[in-house]
Design an enzyme around this catalytic site. Sequence first.
Site, PDB file in Angstrom:
ATOM      1  N   CYS A  49      45.020  33.317  35.679  1.00  0.00           N
ATOM      2  CA  CYS A  49      45.061  34.756  35.434  1.00  0.00           C
ATOM      3  C   CYS A  49      43.862  35.454  36.067  1.00  0.00           C
ATOM      4  O   CYS A  49      43.836  36.671  36.162  1.00  0.00           O
ATOM      5  CB  CYS A  49      45.151  35.040  33.945  1.00  0.00           C
ATOM      6  SG  CYS A  49      43.973  34.092  33.016  1.00  0.00           S
ATOM      7  N   GLU A 106      44.532  36.891  25.566  1.00  0.00           N
ATOM      8  CA  GLU A 106      44.092  36.739  26.958  1.00  0.00           C
ATOM      9  C   GLU A 106      45.351  36.828  27.784  1.00  0.00           C
ATOM     10  O   GLU A 106      46.116  35.858  27.867  1.00  0.00           O
ATOM     11  CB  GLU A 106      43.422  35.369  27.161  1.00  0.00           C
ATOM     12  CG  GLU A 106      42.147  35.166  26.383  1.00  0.00           C
ATOM     13  CD  GLU A 106      41.005  36.043  26.871  1.00  0.00           C
ATOM     14  OE1 GLU A 106      41.130  36.674  27.946  1.00  0.00           O
ATOM     15  OE2 GLU A 106      39.996  36.109  26.159  1.00  0.00           O
TER      16      GLU A 106
END
Length: 485
Positions: free
Chosen positions: A289, A255
């Site tokens: 993010c 990720e």
Amino acid sequence: MLSKSNPYLREANLIGGKWVPADSGKTIDVTNPATGLKLGTVPKSGAAETRRAVEAAHVAFQTFRKTTALERSKLLRKLADALMDNQQALAELLTMEQGKSLTEAKGEVASSAAYVQWFAEEARRTYGDVVPSPWADRRILVTREPVGVIAAITPWNFPSSMLARKIGPAIAAGCTAVVKPASQTPYSGLAWGALAEEVGIPAGVVNVVTGSAAEIGDELTANPLVKKITFTGSTEVGKVLMAKAAGTVKKVSMELGGNAPFLVFDDADLDRAVEGAITAKYRNSGQTCVCTNRFFVQAGIYDKFVEKLAAASNRLKVGPGLDDGVQQGPLIDDKAVEKVEELIADATTKGGKVVAGGKRHSLGGSFFEPTVISGAKPQMRFMKEEIFGPVAPVFRFDTEAEAVALANDTEYGLACYFYTGDLGRAFRVMEGLKYGMVGVNEGLITTPEAPFGGVKESGLGREGGHQGIEDYLDTKYVCIGGLGL
Ligand code: ADP
């Protein structure tokens, strides 16, 4: 210093069920970003401690892999309950080392519990197949098995929930884990060890090692007993880990970074878009993010949107996360503030106009004012770079095609958002955006029921959804012959 009475405070590694210091006795200081003061220390471990943790996980795996799905499901349900029963203490620990508001920290702990609960349910649904056989006297089975020891490396921005998405499916599948939390926020990682012990997860199933990222990372990626690396963090480090994991062909889930666009079309509900923009930009002070990195607003409503976004940004209460009503905590450290300052300076020299905030907050330290910049242009650095701070650059566009092209003009592909009242446009734009996750008229979309993850250089694999356990399972094809049928 951190209150030593917090029941989840641990200042040692958890290896094979024992809380131990680094072999060298060396420690790393942990600091409260709201005060700059030292909270305590954690072990500065390296390769040797990591190797022992991997070996302990390997030993534990030999037994844990034989537990039933129902047994593991029950352990995870207990773990989810323990998280919620101790939400306040865990959230305080999180706020003190990470900086986010206590409200957000409690939300993160609740999200951790929700992921663990989800995987408690998914543990019982790792079905295989019985496939129609092309041979009269043979039968075909496809079974699912835990991959073995997994290694999890996590960042400082969500130090609790990023581990929930990794420890949850690992236990659900029957894997054992070695976890390395970020050095800025190790306490929330070590707390997972304490919680695992408390609910009776067998020793060696969850091991936590803190210390030198490179040394621990090198051991985890090289050690043949580790079968999978799951990482959340920067694209830069993710690439290094993938390359190193190639040496022993480990499974990888990554990720990585994002550069989320947020598109607002003339036909959007403006107030809803502004509300979504605030959430999508300022959660965790812009340090996620999936936070919006670039706002693209159509010419017809551009000025109104900027005005409303600036007003809403100015209303955000900035302060230490433990104070009442605070919505924006400090940034993680001074380096993060310097990066934000650089990006703002770059934008203003290229014609951008600061319409809210723009500088360090009067509170000092790493506090920064929620900032809105109008007149953003593609040649500004935040077109390509992750801001990871409370800065909202707003670009103007004319046509839908132009907006989609700008949104896709990045190597990242994690989350994106857009606002429109036109159903046809909603489908066109959704299909045109090259991202792993799309929020349509929503600015906050993360939930355990849905697969979280990116495309392009934002990563591989998915966390959450029925997909979230896939990477923790191997598929085995079994052909049973000579049945004399
Ligand atoms: P961020 O920019 O969010 O700090 P990083 O990718 O630098 O993201 O860090 C995320 C996690 O990766 C942290 O736990 C960090 O300690 C770890 N890390 C950083 N460099 C390495 C490395 N070379 N090997 C393994 N882990 C690393």
